[in-house]
Design a protein around this motif. Sequence first.
Motif, short mmCIF file in Angstrom:
data_model
loop_
_atom_site.label_atom_id
_atom_site.label_comp_id
_atom_site.label_asym_id
_atom_site.label_seq_id
_atom_site.Cartn_x
_atom_site.Cartn_y
_atom_site.Cartn_z
N CYS A 193 0.86 -1.18 0.00
CA CYS A 193 0.00 0.00 0.00
C CYS A 193 0.90 1.24 0.00
O CYS A 193 1.66 1.45 0.94
CB CYS A 193 -0.91 0.00 1.23
SG CYS A 193 -2.06 1.38 1.28
N TYR A 194 0.84 2.03 -1.06
CA TYR A 194 1.74 3.18 -1.17
C TYR A 194 1.01 4.52 -1.06
O TYR A 194 1.59 5.57 -1.27
CB TYR A 194 2.54 3.11 -2.47
CG TYR A 194 1.71 3.20 -3.74
CD1 TYR A 194 1.52 4.42 -4.37
CD2 TYR A 194 1.13 2.07 -4.29
CE1 TYR A 194 0.76 4.52 -5.52
CE2 TYR A 194 0.37 2.15 -5.45
CZ TYR A 194 0.19 3.38 -6.05
OH TYR A 194 -0.57 3.46 -7.20
N ASN A 258 1.25 3.90 -15.33
CA ASN A 258 1.79 2.72 -14.64
C ASN A 258 0.91 2.31 -13.47
O ASN A 258 0.68 1.12 -13.23
CB ASN A 258 3.21 3.00 -14.15
CG ASN A 258 4.23 2.99 -15.27
OD1 ASN A 258 3.95 2.45 -16.34
ND2 ASN A 258 5.39 3.58 -15.03
N GLU A 259 0.42 3.30 -12.73
CA GLU A 259 -0.48 3.00 -11.62
C GLU A 259 -1.78 2.39 -12.12
O GLU A 259 -2.29 1.42 -11.57
CB GLU A 259 -0.77 4.27 -10.82
CG GLU A 259 0.39 4.79 -10.00
CD GLU A 259 0.05 6.06 -9.28
OE1 GLU A 259 -0.25 6.01 -8.07
OE2 GLU A 259 0.06 7.13 -9.92
N VAL A 368 0.82 9.89 -0.25
CA VAL A 368 1.23 8.92 -1.26
C VAL A 368 2.74 8.94 -1.36
O VAL A 368 3.36 10.00 -1.31
CB VAL A 368 0.58 9.22 -2.63
CG1 VAL A 368 1.05 10.54 -3.21
CG2 VAL A 368 0.84 8.08 -3.60
N THR A 369 3.35 7.75 -1.40
CA THR A 369 4.75 7.60 -1.75
C THR A 369 4.78 7.20 -3.22
O THR A 369 4.03 6.31 -3.62
CB THR A 369 5.42 6.50 -0.89
OG1 THR A 369 5.42 6.91 0.48
CG2 THR A 369 6.86 6.27 -1.34
N PRO A 370 5.59 7.85 -4.04
CA PRO A 370 5.58 7.52 -5.47
C PRO A 370 5.65 6.02 -5.73
O PRO A 370 6.44 5.31 -5.12
CB PRO A 370 6.81 8.25 -6.01
CG PRO A 370 6.98 9.41 -5.09
CD PRO A 370 6.57 8.91 -3.73
N PHE A 371 4.80 5.58 -6.62
CA PHE A 371 4.67 4.17 -6.97
C PHE A 371 6.01 3.52 -7.32
O PHE A 371 6.28 2.37 -6.98
CB PHE A 371 3.68 4.05 -8.13
CG PHE A 371 3.59 2.71 -8.78
CD1 PHE A 371 2.95 1.66 -8.14
CD2 PHE A 371 4.13 2.49 -10.03
CE1 PHE A 371 2.85 0.41 -8.73
CE2 PHE A 371 4.04 1.25 -10.63
CZ PHE A 371 3.40 0.21 -9.98
N ASP A 372 6.87 4.27 -8.00
CA ASP A 372 8.15 3.71 -8.46
C ASP A 372 9.31 3.99 -7.50
O ASP A 372 10.47 3.79 -7.86
CB ASP A 372 8.48 4.24 -9.85
CG ASP A 372 8.54 5.77 -9.90
OD1 ASP A 372 8.27 6.42 -8.86
OD2 ASP A 372 8.84 6.32 -10.99
N PRO A 390 3.41 -12.62 -7.73
CA PRO A 390 3.61 -11.18 -7.94
C PRO A 390 2.94 -10.36 -6.83
O PRO A 390 1.87 -10.70 -6.34
CB PRO A 390 2.94 -10.91 -9.29
CG PRO A 390 2.92 -12.23 -9.98
CD PRO A 390 2.75 -13.25 -8.88
N THR A 391 3.58 -9.27 -6.45
CA THR A 391 3.02 -8.36 -5.45
C THR A 391 2.07 -7.37 -6.11
O THR A 391 2.37 -6.84 -7.18
CB THR A 391 4.16 -7.59 -4.75
OG1 THR A 391 5.05 -8.53 -4.15
CG2 THR A 391 3.62 -6.66 -3.68
N ALA A 392 0.93 -7.13 -5.48
CA ALA A 392 0.02 -6.10 -5.96
C ALA A 392 0.42 -4.76 -5.36
O ALA A 392 0.87 -4.68 -4.20
CB ALA A 392 -1.41 -6.44 -5.55
N TYR A 393 0.28 -3.71 -6.15
CA TYR A 393 0.59 -2.36 -5.68
C TYR A 393 -0.73 -1.59 -5.63
O TYR A 393 -1.38 -1.39 -6.65
CB TYR A 393 1.59 -1.69 -6.61
CG TYR A 393 2.94 -2.36 -6.58
CD1 TYR A 393 3.91 -1.98 -5.65
CD2 TYR A 393 3.24 -3.40 -7.45
CE1 TYR A 393 5.14 -2.61 -5.60
CE2 TYR A 393 4.46 -4.05 -7.41
CZ TYR A 393 5.41 -3.64 -6.49
OH TYR A 393 6.63 -4.28 -6.43
#
Length: 456
Positions: A193-194, A258-259, A368-372, A390-393
């Motif tokens: 969770c970002y 990307n998100e 929010v922390t940037p997704f990348d 795979p991990t879900a973001y």
Amino acid sequence: MDQKIVNYLNEHKDLHLEELFEFLAIPSISAIPDHKEDVKKAANWTAEALHKIGLENVNVYSTKGHPVVYGEWMKAEGKPTVLIYGHYDVQPVDPLELWDSPPFEAEIRDEKIFARGASDDKGQTFMHIKAIEAILKTTGTLPLNVKFCIEGEEEIGSPNLPSFVEENKELLSSDVIVISDTSMLERGKPAICYGLRGLCGLQIDVKGPNSDLHSGLYGGAVQNPIHALVEIVNSFHNSQGEITVEGFYDRVEEITNNEREAFKAVLDDENLLKQLGLNELYGEKDFNTIERLFVRPTLEVNGIYGGFQGDGIKTVIPSKASAKITCRLVPNQDPNEIVELIQKHIEERIPKGVEVSISLFDKGYPFVTPFDHPAIQAAGRAYEEVYKVPTAYIRGGGSIPIVATFDQILKTPVVLMGFGLPTENFHAPNEHFHVENYEKGMETICHYWYELEKSL
């Protein structure tokens, strides 16, 4: 990561469970004054646990409420520093009769640890302590520097932690903050969770006549406060689910491609419909369900009441009616500004014949922390190393105000790396924590520190 770290966790599995059960036995209910000494006992237990694994500068800091526990290991010269946040306080246990076992006598049934705090958040905080212990006991060192900040007021909104953080910026300074107080998607499906939505709340009170009136004697000549309130509430949305408060969306950020692609991996409308017993979902046009849940703001009526509530009919025009409203906010939205916009919207639409007052409730900023961000991606790799999927973001639809506080005061990226499951009854009777995630979680955390050291 050295295999002997995993071996250590396996070899000490029974001992660690005994220690966790001892921790869970402390009824550290922060909301109930009669448990003040229990909360203090849990703080001291936490400090001793940090001291025993080899942390230094361990201290129990007093606040105007319950204590904050701090400890550190700062011997990895030139390496990144991580601040681990958790909380040792728990929710009340009522209604007690709905528990299948005593809430402060932990037991394992069906490969689940049942106890208040098992998942939220003693169990997940304990995992971090034991992961550090495993690395230190087997290698004698850590791949990075570590600080712990464990509080005792999270379940009552962390009223004193912001001032503690503000007063101790240097003590708490780090390169990344890691919190395990969230959930995976489902069993076997880890998620990072970002981001979290923020929160603001208010109550609308509509006042009409000075007492309830007979609807036969006065109906048609007096404004009904419930009718007036419904008119106000109905003005918040249009027929397409869009919020009509002027300026409400002005600061909302667009998400990246990307998100949007990452969200598709967790999009499952059919399962959600089945879970909720619905035949159709609803929301803003041009956005899918996951986007509505993660990255779009909301304005919801949480409760509305007035007039006669009993069985049958009572022919009255009520004297007053009220509604409770909360908004979930996304990055760049300021809860103070949103409340002002809603107040202005209401004041411009007060029906004739009534008076309207507004009371304000909790506020919390989104984050929010940037997704990348490297810390986010390193966490995903650590999950995949252990869970082999795979991990879900994701972003969380809910709010944890203290996360935004860390973000605003310390200016440090936050990684929400949880191991609970949405079905584990935190805040409800029979709270539990799956043993599988408790064990895999500690191994994942250990992997993460090595991944993080390479990434920052």
